[in-house]
Design a protein around this motif. Structure first.
Motif, PDB file in Angstrom:
ATOM      1  N   THR A  13       0.814  -1.221   0.000  1.00 46.62           N
ATOM      2  CA  THR A  13       0.000   0.000   0.000  1.00 46.62           C
ATOM      3  C   THR A  13       0.844   1.266   0.000  1.00 46.62           C
ATOM      4  O   THR A  13       0.320   2.362   0.133  1.00 46.62           O
ATOM      5  CB  THR A  13      -0.943   0.022   1.220  1.00 46.62           C
ATOM      6  N   CYS A  14       2.154   1.123  -0.170  1.00 47.38           N
ATOM      7  CA  CYS A  14       3.076   2.258  -0.093  1.00 47.38           C
ATOM      8  C   CYS A  14       3.365   2.836  -1.481  1.00 47.38           C
ATOM      9  O   CYS A  14       3.563   2.093  -2.446  1.00 47.38           O
ATOM     10  CB  CYS A  14       4.381   1.818   0.561  1.00 47.38           C
ATOM     11  N   ALA A  15       3.441   4.152  -1.567  1.00 45.29           N
ATOM     12  CA  ALA A  15       3.749   4.835  -2.818  1.00 45.29           C
ATOM     13  C   ALA A  15       5.165   4.533  -3.290  1.00 45.29           C
ATOM     14  O   ALA A  15       5.454   4.627  -4.485  1.00 45.29           O
ATOM     15  CB  ALA A  15       3.580   6.340  -2.633  1.00 45.29           C
ATOM     16  N   ASN A  16       6.063   4.165  -2.389  1.00 38.44           N
ATOM     17  CA  ASN A  16       7.457   3.892  -2.735  1.00 38.44           C
ATOM     18  C   ASN A  16       7.698   2.493  -3.273  1.00 38.44           C
ATOM     19  O   ASN A  16       8.791   2.193  -3.735  1.00 38.44           O
ATOM     20  CB  ASN A  16       8.354   4.110  -1.514  1.00 38.44           C
ATOM     21  N   TRP A  17       6.710   1.621  -3.181  1.00 38.27           N
ATOM     22  CA  TRP A  17       6.870   0.234  -3.603  1.00 38.27           C
ATOM     23  C   TRP A  17       6.475   0.092  -5.064  1.00 38.27           C
ATOM     24  O   TRP A  17       5.413   0.554  -5.478  1.00 38.27           O
ATOM     25  CB  TRP A  17       6.028  -0.681  -2.725  1.00 38.27           C
ATOM     26  N   GLY A  18       7.315  -0.552  -5.870  1.00 37.63           N
ATOM     27  CA  GLY A  18       7.068  -0.664  -7.303  1.00 37.63           C
ATOM     28  C   GLY A  18       6.678  -2.037  -7.773  1.00 37.63           C
ATOM     29  O   GLY A  18       6.823  -2.335  -8.954  1.00 37.63           O
ATOM     30  N   GLY A  19       6.200  -2.877  -6.888  1.00 38.38           N
ATOM     31  CA  GLY A  19       5.808  -4.231  -7.280  1.00 38.38           C
ATOM     32  C   GLY A  19       4.465  -4.271  -7.981  1.00 38.38           C
ATOM     33  O   GLY A  19       3.713  -3.300  -8.002  1.00 38.38           O
ATOM     34  N   GLU A  20       4.169  -5.424  -8.546  1.00 38.05           N
ATOM     35  CA  GLU A  20       2.906  -5.626  -9.255  1.00 38.05           C
ATOM     36  C   GLU A  20       1.753  -5.683  -8.264  1.00 38.05           C
ATOM     37  O   GLU A  20       1.788  -6.447  -7.295  1.00 38.05           O
ATOM     38  CB  GLU A  20       2.975  -6.929 -10.042  1.00 38.05           C
ATOM     39  N   ARG A  21       0.730  -4.872  -8.502  1.00 36.28           N
ATOM     40  CA  ARG A  21      -0.437  -4.810  -7.618  1.00 36.28           C
ATOM     41  C   ARG A  21      -1.602  -4.188  -8.371  1.00 36.28           C
ATOM     42  O   ARG A  21      -1.417  -3.559  -9.402  1.00 36.28           O
ATOM     43  CB  ARG A  21      -0.125  -3.987  -6.377  1.00 36.28           C
ATOM     44  N   PHE A  58       6.216  -4.396   6.996  1.00 33.74           N
ATOM     45  CA  PHE A  58       5.535  -3.339   7.740  1.00 33.74           C
ATOM     46  C   PHE A  58       6.513  -2.452   8.509  1.00 33.74           C
ATOM     47  O   PHE A  58       6.115  -1.753   9.414  1.00 33.74           O
ATOM     48  CB  PHE A  58       4.565  -3.952   8.760  1.00 33.74           C
ATOM     49  N   VAL A  59       7.812  -2.466   8.175  1.00 33.27           N
ATOM     50  CA  VAL A  59       8.785  -1.808   9.043  1.00 33.27           C
ATOM     51  C   VAL A  59       9.418  -0.533   8.487  1.00 33.27           C
ATOM     52  O   VAL A  59      10.269   0.050   9.127  1.00 33.27           O
ATOM     53  CB  VAL A  59       9.916  -2.784   9.447  1.00 33.27           C
ATOM     54  N   CYS A  60       9.031  -0.061   7.339  1.00 37.58           N
ATOM     55  CA  CYS A  60       9.670   1.110   6.733  1.00 37.58           C
ATOM     56  C   CYS A  60       9.216   2.403   7.407  1.00 37.58           C
ATOM     57  O   CYS A  60       8.017   2.662   7.540  1.00 37.58           O
ATOM     58  CB  CYS A  60       9.362   1.169   5.245  1.00 37.58           C
ATOM     59  N   SER A  61      10.181   3.229   7.802  1.00 39.45           N
ATOM     60  CA  SER A  61       9.852   4.513   8.431  1.00 39.45           C
ATOM     61  C   SER A  61       9.522   5.585   7.393  1.00 39.45           C
ATOM     62  O   SER A  61       9.093   6.679   7.747  1.00 39.45           O
ATOM     63  CB  SER A  61      11.018   4.985   9.298  1.00 39.45           C
ATOM     64  N   ASN A  62       9.688   5.269   6.109  1.00 39.30           N
ATOM     65  CA  ASN A  62       9.388   6.220   5.034  1.00 39.30           C
ATOM     66  C   ASN A  62       8.097   5.885   4.299  1.00 39.30           C
ATOM     67  O   ASN A  62       7.919   6.261   3.146  1.00 39.30           O
ATOM     68  CB  ASN A  62      10.544   6.255   4.036  1.00 39.30           C
ATOM     69  N   TYR A  63       7.197   5.192   4.975  1.00 43.38           N
ATOM     70  CA  TYR A  63       5.925   4.804   4.365  1.00 43.38           C
ATOM     71  C   TYR A  63       5.138   6.040   3.926  1.00 43.38           C
ATOM     72  O   TYR A  63       5.030   7.028   4.659  1.00 43.38           O
ATOM     73  CB  TYR A  63       5.081   4.001   5.359  1.00 43.38           C
ATOM     74  N   GLN A  64       4.614   5.980   2.705  1.00 43.99           N
ATOM     75  CA  GLN A  64       3.707   6.989   2.183  1.00 43.99           C
ATOM     76  C   GLN A  64       2.575   6.244   1.495  1.00 43.99           C
ATOM     77  O   GLN A  64       2.823   5.415   0.629  1.00 43.99           O
ATOM     78  CB  GLN A  64       4.399   7.882   1.160  1.00 43.99           C
ATOM     79  N   LYS A  65       1.353   6.552   1.875  1.00 42.80           N
ATOM     80  CA  LYS A  65       0.209   5.863   1.296  1.00 42.80           C
ATOM     81  C   LYS A  65       0.174   6.066  -0.217  1.00 42.80           C
ATOM     82  O   LYS A  65       0.327   7.184  -0.709  1.00 42.80           O
ATOM     83  CB  LYS A  65      -1.078   6.370   1.924  1.00 42.80           C
ATOM     84  N   TRP A  66      -0.024   4.972  -0.947  1.00 44.04           N
ATOM     85  CA  TRP A  66      -0.099   4.990  -2.408  1.00 44.04           C
ATOM     86  C   TRP A  66      -1.257   5.878  -2.832  1.00 44.04           C
ATOM     87  O   TRP A  66      -2.383   5.749  -2.340  1.00 44.04           O
ATOM     88  CB  TRP A  66      -0.271   3.557  -2.880  1.00 44.04           C
ATOM     89  N   GLY A  67      -1.023   6.772  -3.755  1.00 49.92           N
ATOM     90  CA  GLY A  67      -2.022   7.742  -4.198  1.00 49.92           C
ATOM     91  C   GLY A  67      -3.255   7.134  -4.839  1.00 49.92           C
ATOM     92  O   GLY A  67      -4.291   7.787  -4.919  1.00 49.92           O
ATOM     93  N   ALA A  68      -3.176   5.894  -5.312  1.00 50.98           N
ATOM     94  CA  ALA A  68      -4.322   5.235  -5.925  1.00 50.98           C
ATOM     95  C   ALA A  68      -5.355   4.783  -4.885  1.00 50.98           C
ATOM     96  O   ALA A  68      -6.468   4.421  -5.242  1.00 50.98           O
ATOM     97  CB  ALA A  68      -3.855   4.040  -6.736  1.00 50.98           C
TER      98      ALA A  68
END
Length: 70
Positions: A13-21, A58-68
């Motif tokens: 659910t993170c904006a920084n993650w580029g995996g398939e979803r 679930f441990v990244c301190s730079n989590y940003q909610k995915w804009g979608a």
């Protein structure tokens, strides 16, 4: 398939993650193949882009909610 709600602070659910979803239920859920799926992490502080983060991390301190997501 595995689902994560828009309230989960997971890589899926993170904006920084580029995996398939895929966005489901009008932006309230993310669908991924399985919880062991990996994808690049672009925040560069948690995972390197080459190895990527697991979708369920679930441990990244730079989590940003995915804009979608709502």
């Amino acid at each position: 398939m595995k689902y994560y709600s828009n309230g989960n602070r997971a890589c899926a659910t993170c904006a920084n993650w580029g995996g398939e979803r895929a966005v489901k239920l009008n932006g309230t859920q993310v669908e991924v193949r399985d919880m062991n799926q990996r994808g690049p992490c672009y925040c560069r502080n948690h995972h390197s882009v080459s190895t990527g983060g697991e979708v369920s991390c679930f441990v990244c301190s730079n989590y940003q909610k995915w804009g979608a997501l709502r």
